[in-house]
Design a protein around this motif. Structure first.
Motif, PDB file in Angstrom:
ATOM      1  N   ALA A   1       0.815  -1.211   0.000  1.00  0.00           N
ATOM      2  CA  ALA A   1       0.000   0.000   0.000  1.00  0.00           C
ATOM      3  C   ALA A   1       0.852   1.267   0.000  1.00  0.00           C
ATOM      4  CB  ALA A   1      -0.930  -0.006   1.213  1.00  0.00           C
ATOM      5  N   LEU A   2       1.888   1.278   0.809  1.00  0.00           N
ATOM      6  CA  LEU A   2       2.666   2.506   0.978  1.00  0.00           C
ATOM      7  C   LEU A   2       3.682   2.725  -0.128  1.00  0.00           C
ATOM      8  CD1 LEU A   2       3.293   2.609   4.826  1.00  0.00           C
ATOM      9  CD2 LEU A   2       1.776   4.044   3.473  1.00  0.00           C
ATOM     10  N   GLU A   3       4.261   1.657  -0.639  1.00  0.00           N
ATOM     11  CA  GLU A   3       5.269   1.849  -1.670  1.00  0.00           C
ATOM     12  C   GLU A   3       4.653   2.276  -2.995  1.00  0.00           C
ATOM     13  OE1 GLU A   3       7.808  -1.594  -1.734  1.00  0.00           O
ATOM     14  OE2 GLU A   3       8.954  -0.847  -0.015  1.00  0.00           O
ATOM     15  N   GLY A   4       3.336   2.151  -3.096  1.00  0.00           N
ATOM     16  CA  GLY A   4       2.675   2.646  -4.294  1.00  0.00           C
ATOM     17  C   GLY A   4       1.850   3.894  -4.047  1.00  0.00           C
ATOM     18  N   ALA A   5       1.917   4.419  -2.811  1.00  0.00           N
ATOM     19  CA  ALA A   5       1.095   5.580  -2.459  1.00  0.00           C
ATOM     20  C   ALA A   5       1.854   6.870  -2.748  1.00  0.00           C
ATOM     21  CB  ALA A   5       0.710   5.524  -0.990  1.00  0.00           C
ATOM     22  N   SER A   6       1.190   7.830  -3.361  1.00  0.00           N
ATOM     23  CA  SER A   6       1.835   9.097  -3.685  1.00  0.00           C
ATOM     24  C   SER A   6       1.878  10.039  -2.488  1.00  0.00           C
ATOM     25  CB  SER A   6       1.090   9.783  -4.844  1.00  0.00           C
ATOM     26  OG  SER A   6      -0.272   9.998  -4.498  1.00  0.00           O
ATOM     27  N   GLN A   7       1.005   9.854  -1.499  1.00  0.00           N
ATOM     28  CA  GLN A   7       0.928  10.774  -0.373  1.00  0.00           C
ATOM     29  C   GLN A   7       1.582  10.222   0.894  1.00  0.00           C
ATOM     30  OE1 GLN A   7      -3.269  11.556  -0.011  1.00  0.00           O
ATOM     31  NE2 GLN A   7      -3.212  13.173  -1.569  1.00  0.00           N
ATOM     32  N   GLY A   8       2.083   9.013   0.871  1.00  0.00           N
ATOM     33  CA  GLY A   8       2.748   8.466   2.040  1.00  0.00           C
ATOM     34  C   GLY A   8       1.811   7.962   3.100  1.00  0.00           C
ATOM     35  N   VAL A   9       0.532   7.882   2.814  1.00  0.00           N
ATOM     36  CA  VAL A   9      -0.449   7.315   3.735  1.00  0.00           C
ATOM     37  C   VAL A   9      -1.348   6.371   2.966  1.00  0.00           C
ATOM     38  CG1 VAL A   9      -0.436   9.271   5.321  1.00  0.00           C
ATOM     39  CG2 VAL A   9      -2.054   9.240   3.402  1.00  0.00           C
ATOM     40  N   ALA A  10      -1.903   5.402   3.677  1.00  0.00           N
ATOM     41  CA  ALA A  10      -2.802   4.444   3.042  1.00  0.00           C
ATOM     42  C   ALA A  10      -3.671   3.822   4.133  1.00  0.00           C
ATOM     43  CB  ALA A  10      -2.013   3.370   2.300  1.00  0.00           C
ATOM     44  N   THR A  11      -4.607   3.006   3.711  1.00  0.00           N
ATOM     45  CA  THR A  11      -5.481   2.291   4.639  1.00  0.00           C
ATOM     46  C   THR A  11      -5.270   0.801   4.477  1.00  0.00           C
ATOM     47  OG1 THR A  11      -7.151   4.046   4.552  1.00  0.00           O
ATOM     48  CG2 THR A  11      -7.850   1.901   5.386  1.00  0.00           C
ATOM     49  N   VAL A  12      -5.009   0.130   5.596  1.00  0.00           N
ATOM     50  CA  VAL A  12      -4.826  -1.321   5.610  1.00  0.00           C
ATOM     51  C   VAL A  12      -5.693  -1.888   6.713  1.00  0.00           C
ATOM     52  CG1 VAL A  12      -3.202  -3.209   6.014  1.00  0.00           C
ATOM     53  CG2 VAL A  12      -2.487  -1.216   4.692  1.00  0.00           C
TER      54      VAL A  12
END
Length: 295
Positions: free
Chosen positions: A257-268
């Motif tokens: 999730a994070l290594e593909g996130a442009s904003q440095g945040v994600a939901t898991v």
């Protein structure tokens, strides 16, 4: 030839007297991530020279896992002779006992610089593993940030600290509260220095349950490995350090999730994760991969 101990697993580091070639052979075949040939506490003063010779002989031969040598403390008459005898064989690391501050590491690093140059060894290729909690005074000097690039882990030593404090290290299956506090300090110091923390040995090879409980507790504090004193402890330590399948799955999900996130945040799993969680995620996945590779 020495390996890169800084990038490999350090779940288990198995002590063995450097004066006993039979036990040295058994230690090398015990399945530990690294072995520590001891020239210090487990070797009688009358056998120091024999231990240096045997250790140097093993270092000169082929080896399939990292070899660390615990030399005698810097304030003893044996220290320089130990270094001169074993550095020629290019150990993967030197374990420094009675380390009281970053200054002690810098002194050892300077000596290794000279010996590597004298023996034609690549500069900086021998790592340092210090035992940093063998006295109460050492607990006041736990800042090892930027001490030396040779530093790969900080090691906790509970039995010597207990002796210095005048307390029992363990009673009724529980570690003394002062030692518990020292372990937490080592975990924080290692994280601040950007290196791994290695936990104190468990003294009773006949108590696998106690070893398992203590190792799991160390893992909860962020320790990457544990010092071992008996070959029979190695497999139990590896198992106790194994992340649960749930944690490994979470780690993979966070990394994806994070290594593909442009904003440095994600939901898991319905919860927000950010870059602060990524290091832990990589740790779970790396530990799981290490276990699978060793199976």
């Amino acid at each position: 030839m020495a390996s890169d101990i800084g990038s490999g697993a350090l779940r288990s580091l198995l002590f063995c007297p450097g004066s006993d070639d039979r036990r040295m052979g058994k230690a090398m075949a015990a399945g530990a991530d690294a072995v520590i040939f001891d020239l210090e506490d487990s070797v009688d003063p009358s056998a120091k020279e024999k231990a240096r010779e045997l250790t140097a002989r093993v270092l000169a031969g082929p080896r399939e896992l990292p070899v660390v040598v615990r030399v005698n403390a810097a304030d003893t008459g044996w220290h320089l002779a130990d270094l001169a005898a074993v550095v020629r064989g290019h150990p993967d690391a030197i374990m420094l006992p009675k380390c009281a501050s970053a200054r002690d590491l810098q002194q050892l690093a300077d000596r290794l610089d000279v010996l590597e140059a004298a023996y034609g060894i690549a500069p900086g290729s021998i790592a340092i593993l210090p035992l940093i909690t063998e006295s109460a005074a050492a607990l006041h000097e736990l800042d090892y940030r930027d001490a030396t690039p040779r530093l790969v882990a900080l090691c906790c030593a509970g039995e010597d600290l207990a002796s210095d404090l005048g307390v029992q290290a363990r009673a009724d299956g529980q570690m003394n509260g002062l030692l518990v506090q020292a372990r937490r300090m080592v975990a924080i110091a290692a994280a601040a220095a950007g290196v791994r923390a290695i936990d104190t040995p468990f003294p009773d090879p006949r108590d696998p349950e106690g070893l398992e409980n203590e190792t799991r507790d160390a893992a909860s504090l962020g320790f990457a490995g544990k010092l071992c004193i008996h070959p029979g402890q190695v497999a139990a330590v590896h198992e106790a350090l194994r992340p649960t399948p749930e944690r490994v799955a979470w780690g993979h999900a966070v990394i994806a999730a994070l290594e593909g996130a442009s904003q440095g945040v994600a939901t898991v799993d319905g919860k927000m994760v950010d870059i602060a969680h990524l290091r832990l995620a990589h740790r779970y996945v790396q530990m799981a991969g290490t276990q699978e590779g060793a199976a």
